[in-house]
Design a protein around this motif. Structure first.
Motif, PDB file in Angstrom:
ATOM      1  N   VAL A  46       0.839  -1.204   0.000  1.00  0.00           N
ATOM      2  CA  VAL A  46       0.000   0.000   0.000  1.00  0.00           C
ATOM      3  C   VAL A  46       0.871   1.250   0.000  1.00  0.00           C
ATOM      4  O   VAL A  46       2.063   1.205   0.316  1.00  0.00           O
ATOM      5  N   MET A  47       0.245   2.359  -0.355  1.00  0.00           N
ATOM      6  CA  MET A  47       0.962   3.626  -0.424  1.00  0.00           C
ATOM      7  C   MET A  47       0.438   4.584   0.641  1.00  0.00           C
ATOM      8  O   MET A  47      -0.773   4.729   0.815  1.00  0.00           O
ATOM      9  N   ARG A  48       1.371   5.232   1.322  1.00  0.00           N
ATOM     10  CA  ARG A  48       0.992   6.242   2.302  1.00  0.00           C
ATOM     11  C   ARG A  48       0.807   7.575   1.600  1.00  0.00           C
ATOM     12  O   ARG A  48       1.669   8.022   0.841  1.00  0.00           O
ATOM     13  N   SER A  49      -0.297   8.234   1.841  1.00  0.00           N
ATOM     14  CA  SER A  49      -0.584   9.513   1.213  1.00  0.00           C
ATOM     15  C   SER A  49       0.359  10.593   1.732  1.00  0.00           C
ATOM     16  O   SER A  49       0.530  10.753   2.952  1.00  0.00           O
ATOM     17  N   ALA A 107       7.412   2.242  -6.734  1.00  0.00           N
ATOM     18  CA  ALA A 107       7.910   1.307  -5.711  1.00  0.00           C
ATOM     19  C   ALA A 107       6.877   0.215  -5.441  1.00  0.00           C
ATOM     20  O   ALA A 107       7.235  -0.956  -5.226  1.00  0.00           O
ATOM     21  N   MET A 108       5.597   0.575  -5.444  1.00  0.00           N
ATOM     22  CA  MET A 108       4.546  -0.433  -5.273  1.00  0.00           C
ATOM     23  C   MET A 108       4.602  -1.458  -6.401  1.00  0.00           C
ATOM     24  O   MET A 108       4.506  -2.666  -6.169  1.00  0.00           O
ATOM     25  N   ARG A 164       0.976  -4.948   4.571  1.00  0.00           N
ATOM     26  CA  ARG A 164       2.177  -5.772   4.733  1.00  0.00           C
ATOM     27  C   ARG A 164       3.430  -4.967   4.409  1.00  0.00           C
ATOM     28  O   ARG A 164       4.455  -5.082   5.070  1.00  0.00           O
ATOM     29  N   ILE A 165       3.360  -4.156   3.339  1.00  0.00           N
ATOM     30  CA  ILE A 165       4.462  -3.271   2.936  1.00  0.00           C
ATOM     31  C   ILE A 165       3.863  -1.900   2.644  1.00  0.00           C
ATOM     32  O   ILE A 165       2.851  -1.800   1.942  1.00  0.00           O
ATOM     33  N   VAL A 166       4.472  -0.844   3.176  1.00  0.00           N
ATOM     34  CA  VAL A 166       3.985   0.526   2.957  1.00  0.00           C
ATOM     35  C   VAL A 166       5.100   1.343   2.313  1.00  0.00           C
ATOM     36  O   VAL A 166       6.218   1.380   2.819  1.00  0.00           O
ATOM     37  N   VAL A 167       4.796   1.972   1.183  1.00  0.00           N
ATOM     38  CA  VAL A 167       5.758   2.839   0.496  1.00  0.00           C
ATOM     39  C   VAL A 167       5.045   4.151   0.167  1.00  0.00           C
ATOM     40  O   VAL A 167       3.869   4.336   0.475  1.00  0.00           O
ATOM     41  N   ASN A 168       5.762   5.075  -0.477  1.00  0.00           N
ATOM     42  CA  ASN A 168       5.136   6.370  -0.794  1.00  0.00           C
ATOM     43  C   ASN A 168       5.244   6.721  -2.275  1.00  0.00           C
ATOM     44  O   ASN A 168       5.194   7.897  -2.641  1.00  0.00           O
TER      45      ASN A 168
END
Length: 309
Positions: free
Chosen positions: A191-194, A228-229, A220-224
């Protein structure tokens, strides 16, 4: 006779309240803008600005002068742009703001043929995850989504921004596929953090009948960053909810697989934005026409539509 450069520097400095901001719009250094304004003041014999270390403030004479020439300057610039667009080839710096993943994947491949056709244009492309202020920052155009259509801007829709669930074949091997968006809760989420809210972004997905179901993809995995996602999904680390344009080549090559092919989330539209003028500068006009034609030729709007699944 006063020069156009001096008048432009004065008007843009008055609009922005800063020589630096005016310089960004005019592609000049703050010192050059200040010098142009000082020359204008000297030629007119009046002080147009009260200067301080923090901001510029128009004097009474400056306010009268701005009211007298502001609209006329825009008309003069349009006339010059129109005259130059009818003779010679389009030329100059083309400053464009692009969403990074979308720009690299779909716009950069257009650049070689575009420059072969218009060799006198010099691209200055900014890849950024934000809605740039085209007028204040001196952009000729922008491509992306989420821009506020402020006064002085027009937009042309290029295609939909539909969000779909994707994963690699290796990740899906041996796993039971979900039957609806609620079933994503049993898989590993990428998922992506806003940047704006600081929270992970989750979507409500819809089907062709208009039924909406909220997704509950575990973090499970957080990117921005969408790129990258996508890379994490390609590495077999889980399921990502991404815009079709950001994963289209990988889906078409089979390197990623679309889960829930009849479900998607609607994130709005991908649009081409540019300042509204009676006559666009030739460099901007040919860029707009070239991008619109490329999207039509490649059927990108149709291929971006997650609703076609």
């Amino acid at each position: 006779m006063e020069t156009l450069a001096n008048l432009e520097s004065f008007v843009r400095s008055a609009e922005t309240g800063s020589f630096s901001a005016a310089g960004r719009r005019l592609a000049l250094t703050p010192a050059a803008v200040s010098r142009n304004v000082a020359m204008l003041e000297r030629n007119l014999g009046v002080r147009l600005f009260q200067r301080s270390t923090r901001k510029l403030t128009l004097t009474e004479a400056g306010e009268r002068f701005l009211a007298a020439i502001g609209g006329n300057l825009d008309a003069l610039q349009a006339a010059i742009a129109g005259a130059t667009s009818d003779q010679g080839e389009p030329a100059g710096v083309l400053k464009v703001s692009l969403a990074p993943t979308f720009g690299v994947t779909h716009l950069m491949p257009l650049l070689p043929a575009f420059l072969a056709r218009y060799p006198a244009i010099r691209p200055e492309w900014h890849f950024e995850n934000r809605a740039a202020d085209l007028i204040a920052e001196g952009y000729d155009a922008a491509i992306g989504g989420g821009f506020e259509l402020a006064p002085g801007l027009v937009s042309r829709t290029l295609g939909p921004a539909h969000i779909v669930a994707v994963a690699s074949p290796a990740y899906l091997r041996g796993r039971a596929l979900p039957k609806d968006p609620a079933g994503l809760a049993g898989l590993d989420g990428i998922v992506m953090r806003s940047i704006r809210t600081g929270r992970a972004r989750h979507w409500a997905m819809r089907d062709a009948a208009g039924t909406e179901v909220a997704t509950a993809l575990p973090e499970r995995i957080v990117v921005n960053d969408p790129a990258a996602m996508r890379e994490a999904a390609l590495l077999g680390l889980g399921v990502a909810l991404l815009a079709v344009p950001d994963v289209l080549p990988w889906l078409e090559r089979g390197e990623l697989v679309r889960l829930l092919p009849h479900w998607y989330a609607d994130a709005g539209a991908i649009s081409l934005y540019y300042p509204t003028r009676t006559l666009l500068p030739a460099k901007t006009r040919v860029f707009v026409d070239y991008v619109v034609e490329a999207f039509r030729r490649e059927r990108l709007a149709e291929r971006f539509a997650g609703s076609l699944g």
